[in-house]
Design a protein around this motif. Structure first.
Motif, short mmCIF file in Angstrom:
data_model
loop_
_atom_site.label_atom_id
_atom_site.label_comp_id
_atom_site.label_asym_id
_atom_site.label_seq_id
_atom_site.Cartn_x
_atom_site.Cartn_y
_atom_site.Cartn_z
N SER A 1 13.92 -32.60 31.02
CA SER A 1 14.17 -31.60 32.06
C SER A 1 13.40 -30.32 31.79
O SER A 1 13.36 -29.84 30.66
N PHE A 2 12.79 -29.79 32.83
CA PHE A 2 12.14 -28.49 32.74
C PHE A 2 12.08 -27.86 34.13
O PHE A 2 12.11 -28.56 35.13
N ASP A 3 12.04 -26.56 34.15
CA ASP A 3 11.84 -25.82 35.39
C ASP A 3 10.38 -25.42 35.42
O ASP A 3 9.87 -24.89 34.43
N LEU A 4 9.72 -25.65 36.54
CA LEU A 4 8.31 -25.30 36.68
C LEU A 4 8.17 -24.10 37.59
O LEU A 4 8.63 -24.12 38.73
N GLU A 5 7.57 -23.05 37.07
CA GLU A 5 7.26 -21.86 37.87
C GLU A 5 5.75 -21.82 38.05
O GLU A 5 5.00 -21.80 37.09
N VAL A 6 5.31 -21.86 39.31
CA VAL A 6 3.88 -21.80 39.60
C VAL A 6 3.54 -20.36 39.97
O VAL A 6 4.15 -19.78 40.87
N ARG A 7 2.59 -19.79 39.26
CA ARG A 7 2.19 -18.40 39.50
C ARG A 7 0.76 -18.37 40.06
O ARG A 7 -0.17 -18.87 39.43
N ASP A 8 0.62 -17.76 41.22
CA ASP A 8 -0.68 -17.60 41.87
C ASP A 8 -1.37 -16.40 41.23
O ASP A 8 -0.94 -15.26 41.39
N ILE A 9 -2.47 -16.66 40.50
CA ILE A 9 -3.13 -15.58 39.78
C ILE A 9 -3.76 -14.55 40.70
O ILE A 9 -4.06 -13.44 40.27
N THR A 10 -3.95 -14.90 41.97
CA THR A 10 -4.56 -13.94 42.90
C THR A 10 -3.57 -12.87 43.36
O THR A 10 -3.96 -11.94 44.05
N THR A 11 -2.31 -13.00 42.96
CA THR A 11 -1.30 -12.02 43.39
C THR A 11 -1.13 -10.85 42.42
O THR A 11 -0.46 -9.88 42.75
N ARG A 12 -1.73 -10.98 41.23
CA ARG A 12 -1.64 -9.89 40.24
C ARG A 12 -2.97 -9.73 39.52
O ARG A 12 -3.56 -10.70 39.06
N THR A 13 -3.41 -8.50 39.40
CA THR A 13 -4.70 -8.20 38.76
C THR A 13 -4.73 -8.66 37.31
O THR A 13 -5.73 -9.22 36.86
N ASP A 14 -3.65 -8.45 36.56
CA ASP A 14 -3.64 -8.84 35.15
C ASP A 14 -3.76 -10.36 34.99
O ASP A 14 -4.47 -10.85 34.12
N TRP A 15 -3.08 -11.13 35.85
CA TRP A 15 -3.19 -12.58 35.80
C TRP A 15 -4.61 -13.02 36.17
O TRP A 15 -5.17 -13.90 35.54
N LEU A 16 -5.17 -12.40 37.20
CA LEU A 16 -6.52 -12.76 37.65
C LEU A 16 -7.53 -12.50 36.55
O LEU A 16 -8.38 -13.34 36.26
#
Length: 90
Positions: A28-43
């Motif tokens: 079991s795991f929870d998957l969180e998908v993060r769109d890197i285009t929504t935050r400058t630091d992630w991008l």
């Protein structure tokens, strides 16, 4: 267990990995998908690296080595189990 997938729209590698993760049912795991285009630091951190898969390690993100895009669901499952079990025993 919480997994975090850094992704971006239109990334076929990201979509493929997300689809394979959705087919894993042995643990079991929870998957969180993060769109890197929504935050400058992630991008800035991941624009040339996606997909990037991480897990929550006591409140801190730890990166999991990128599986091959050709890896089967079973191979991905083995990699996650081996990698996360190794990390949990520390």
């Amino acid at each position: 267990m919480r997994l975090i997938l850094y992704s971006k729209p239109g990334c076929h590698l990201c979509e493929g990995l997300e689809e394979k993760l959705a087919q894993i049912h042995s643990f079991s795991f929870d998957l969180e998908v993060r769109d890197i285009t929504t935050r400058t630091d992630w991008l800035q951190a991941y624009q040339y690296e996606v997909p990037v898969l991480c897990y929550d390690n006591n409140g801190k993100e730890a990166q999991i080595p990128r599986p091959s895009p050709r890896a089967s669901v079973a191979q991905l499952e083995q990699l996650l189990q081996k990698y996360l079990k190794t990390r949990d025993s520390h």
